[in-house]
Write a protein that holds these residues in place. Structure first.
Motif, PDB file in Angstrom:
ATOM      1  N   VAL A 116       0.842  -1.202   0.000  1.00 57.62           N
ATOM      2  CA  VAL A 116       0.000   0.000   0.000  1.00 57.62           C
ATOM      3  C   VAL A 116       0.878   1.253   0.000  1.00 57.62           C
ATOM      4  O   VAL A 116       0.602   2.227  -0.706  1.00 57.62           O
ATOM      5  CB  VAL A 116      -0.946  -0.028   1.222  1.00 57.62           C
ATOM      6  N   ALA A 117       1.962   1.213   0.758  1.00 61.00           N
ATOM      7  CA  ALA A 117       2.888   2.346   0.795  1.00 61.00           C
ATOM      8  C   ALA A 117       3.497   2.585  -0.582  1.00 61.00           C
ATOM      9  O   ALA A 117       3.593   3.720  -1.052  1.00 61.00           O
ATOM     10  CB  ALA A 117       3.992   2.092   1.824  1.00 61.00           C
ATOM     11  N   MET A 118       3.908   1.514  -1.239  1.00 61.49           N
ATOM     12  CA  MET A 118       4.557   1.662  -2.541  1.00 61.49           C
ATOM     13  C   MET A 118       3.557   2.134  -3.603  1.00 61.49           C
ATOM     14  O   MET A 118       3.900   2.916  -4.489  1.00 61.49           O
ATOM     15  CB  MET A 118       5.214   0.339  -2.950  1.00 61.49           C
ATOM     16  N   ALA A 119       2.322   1.666  -3.512  1.00 59.23           N
ATOM     17  CA  ALA A 119       1.292   2.106  -4.463  1.00 59.23           C
ATOM     18  C   ALA A 119       1.033   3.600  -4.310  1.00 59.23           C
ATOM     19  O   ALA A 119       0.919   4.328  -5.305  1.00 59.23           O
ATOM     20  CB  ALA A 119       0.004   1.314  -4.246  1.00 59.23           C
ATOM     21  N   ALA A 120       0.964   4.063  -3.081  1.00 57.01           N
ATOM     22  CA  ALA A 120       0.716   5.491  -2.837  1.00 57.01           C
ATOM     23  C   ALA A 120       1.876   6.325  -3.376  1.00 57.01           C
ATOM     24  O   ALA A 120       1.676   7.381  -3.981  1.00 57.01           O
ATOM     25  CB  ALA A 120       0.538   5.741  -1.338  1.00 57.01           C
TER      26      ALA A 120
END
Ligand SMILES: [Zn+2]
Length: 299
Positions: A116-120
């Motif tokens: 989720v962090a990398m997608a954001a």
């Protein structure tokens, strides 16, 4: 004493950072990997049984999108995230970190937190901050580089301090944010500013938000909060003597002190809704309380 269990800090995965620029290794790992599709809003596919499980797909079936090598588990299985719209799959629901972060097992909790962090990050850092050119992804999804001037961007993290304030009677301060629904309450928190230490950040935030001078700032633990890119650093601190609460009205709608019995009774009576198990805020409150508080596993 430090915080114990933290929903989003249970990682056991080897992130194999030394392999990220080894393209042959990454290509081979991708072919046999478990792929978690995550969309730009941080939503992921899950199977809901007794407890939720991530619904992985294979590399062959994965949609096109930014690929991020997440790591390798104890059995040498590789895991990737792909940032893309979620495909329709039978028996699969769409969920998010707030709802499932505390319910997944240790491995899956850490996978989804990282993904989720990398997608954001990928969805908001497509251009070079120096010259504005579109950037391209290297290092198995962990670096974005500008083709014009070579500037490299790494995933961004915003440190935020979150603190339980106690008084001389060991009562805890709970506050309701100005934009929150009625009855919701939590501990204070705020983003760090450049040029200050963590302790100074804690003291500044408490003073700004509720007008208290605090001391005895102690670090208790941390967890990532990639909504979209925070790292929550948990503290306790003490407001000595009798001090008047002065609320920063644009941020804080209400704040008051609770002793342990009052807090428990207020939650059981439905007068107060505390943050969910996924949050470090709840763990700070339970650490102070000396055991689990009643109430929600969800948010
Ligand atoms: Zn550039």
């Amino acid at each position: 004493m430090s915080l114990g269990w933290l929903a989003l800090a249970r990682g056991t995965l080897d992130r194999v950072a030394e392999r990220r620029r080894d393209e042959d290794w990454v290509t081979a790992a991708w072919a046999g990997s478990y792929v978690l599709v995550v969309d730009e809003r941080g939503r992921v596919p899950v199977r809901l049984s007794e407890r939720p499980e991530l619904a992985f797909t294979s590399a062959r079936r994965a949609p096109a999108g930014e690929r991020v090598l997440l790591g390798v588990d104890e059995d040498k299985n590789a895991y990737f995230a792909v940032v893309a719209p979620l495909p329709e799959q039978e028996g699969v629901e769409v969920s998010d970190l707030r709802r499932i972060g505390a319910l997944l097992n240790d491995l899956e909790s850490s996978l989804v937190t990282h993904a989720v962090a990398m997608a954001a990050w990928h969805s908001t850092h497509r251009h070079c901050p120096r010259c504005g050119a579109p950037t391209k992804t290297v290092a198995a999804g962990h670096v974005r580089v500008c083709p014009e001037d070579g500037m490299e961007q790494y995933p961004r993290l915003d440190p935020a301090v979150i603190m339980l304030v106690v008084d001389d009677e060991d009562r805890a301060l709970l506050a309701r944010g100005a934009s929150w629904p009625e009855r919701r309450a939590s501990v204070l928190a705020g983003f760090m500013e450049p040029g200050e230490s963590l302790e100074q950040g804690v003291m500044r935030e408490v003073r700004e938000e509720v007008g208290l001078v605090v001391e005895d700032v102690r670090y208790l633990g941390s967890q990532p909060w990639p909504l979209p890119q925070s790292l929550m650093l948990g503290f306790t601190c003490r407001a000595a003597g009798v001090q008047e609460l002065r609320l920063e009205e644009s941020e804080i709608a209400d704040a008051r002190w609770y002793d342990r019995e009052e807090l428990r009774a207020a939650v059981l009576a439905g007068e107060l809704v505390l943050p969910g198990k996924v949050s470090i805020a709840r763990q700070l409150l339970e650490h102070w309380h000396g055991g689990e508080l009643p109430g929600s596993w969800g948010l």
